[in-house]
Design an enzyme around this catalytic site. Sequence first.
Site, PDB file in Angstrom:
ATOM      1  N   SER A 175       0.993  -1.188   0.006  1.00 32.33           N
ATOM      2  CA  SER A 175       0.105  -0.025   0.038  1.00 32.33           C
ATOM      3  C   SER A 175       1.067   1.142   0.181  1.00 32.33           C
ATOM      4  CB  SER A 175      -0.931   0.034   1.213  1.00 32.33           C
ATOM      5  OG  SER A 175      -1.696  -0.913   1.247  1.00 32.33           O
ATOM      6  N   HIS A 180      -3.215   6.865   3.064  1.00 30.01           N
ATOM      7  CA  HIS A 180      -3.622   5.422   3.133  1.00 30.01           C
ATOM      8  C   HIS A 180      -5.027   5.262   3.724  1.00 30.01           C
ATOM      9  CE1 HIS A 180      -3.116   1.616   5.550  1.00 30.01           C
ATOM     10  NE2 HIS A 180      -3.034   1.101   4.246  1.00 30.01           N
ATOM     11  N   ARG A 186       0.666   7.822   5.525  1.00 26.08           N
ATOM     12  CA  ARG A 186      -0.470   7.384   6.226  1.00 26.08           C
ATOM     13  C   ARG A 186      -1.885   7.858   6.011  1.00 26.08           C
ATOM     14  NH1 ARG A 186       0.171   2.961  10.224  1.00 26.08           N
ATOM     15  NH2 ARG A 186       1.940   2.230  10.065  1.00 26.08           N
TER      16      ARG A 186
END
Lengths: 208, 208
Positions: free
Chosen positions: A15, A41, A38
């Site tokens: 990812s 994500h 993040r």
Amino acid sequence: MHEYETDGAKIYAQSFATIRAEADLSRFDPDEEPVVVRMIHAAGLVGLERDVVFSPGMAGAARAALQAGAPILCDARMVSEGITRPRLPADNRILCTLNAPGVPELAAGMGTTRSAAAVELWRDYLAGAVVAIGNAPTALFHLLNMLRDPACPRPAAIIGCPVGFVGAAESKDALMADLPAPALIVRGRLGGSAITVAAINALASRKE
Amino acid sequence: MHEYETDGAKIYAQSFATIRAEADLSRFDPDEEPVVVRMIHAAGLVGLERDVVFSPGMAGAARAALQAGAPILCDARMVSEGITRPRLPADNRILCTLNAPGVPELAAGMGTTRSAAAVELWRDYLAGAVVAIGNAPTALFHLLNMLRDPACPRPAAIIGCPVGFVGAAESKDALMADLPAPALIVRGRLGGSAITVAAINALASRKE
């Protein structure tokens, strides 16, 4: 049967590699970049990076505060529950006062939302804390108004990522204009608890 | 001091009016439209509606199940904690097994993620339940594999909105292809706990 990747570590690695291949992260420094990765994500949204703004030194200030044991003050249970406890460097206290006794009455008395009234209960914990607002623009506005008073204790850093269509963009612009502490925002309507939790999780630990 | 709208009801009304003015909701029926409005609201993202897909009758089936007292099975604490309890029509049980005892060992034994292993513990609650998956593609994949067994109890409806870059799009496509129960998805990478919670909150009550 459906075949799928079952290795959590590989899912994260793949990812993050996809995000780093697709997103334009060039304007972020090495303290900031893993935080933005993040956040993208959690949102599932490359392009989010265009609206992410750190005040200078925010990432370093937030990391240092968490290392030193700063409490994390959250505006919503989805934020406080989402933080990954094992990533916290000092078993940091996580506080969400939204459902504390007396908040509905306090809100009625103050003539504001429960989210804003709950921030009033942060006062004793605010000095050196890391603030994580991922839901309510009114919570962020009320915090900014509290911090207009020089006697109000200062947090070490503020993540201001409320989401939505009324007040979200305005409250985040107000945070960056007032800048009562180092701050991180997502400009505009985007934001939310998942993005806010992702920022905390990234600032808490460099582990990917 | 910053002036801001402090009336929670007005904030909701103004937000929903903005969404209805900006989003193209014409392909949704009256059962579906308020669900999509809340999902857009939670995401702060007009345009999300393009990727929202209901199987025929899903909204009605989920509403009826919740009215009849169906439990809500969640893949993550951010989902289970986000659901607004007073909106539930039958004080419905909310279950998240992710942190249940034995899940890490079960995951190791099954060779999969904790999120997928936690779904295994739903078996006794699955008949007639409403499933709310807002985080982990592996949880949705494992549920679909469980439901390949005709002996596995059937949920009343599945909200499948995992988010991210590995398996999210694929698991949601697989849900709509298998369709083991009426389903609601956000196609592609977008999804997440806030969007999933918004769908549950809208299906639980027509109150805006």
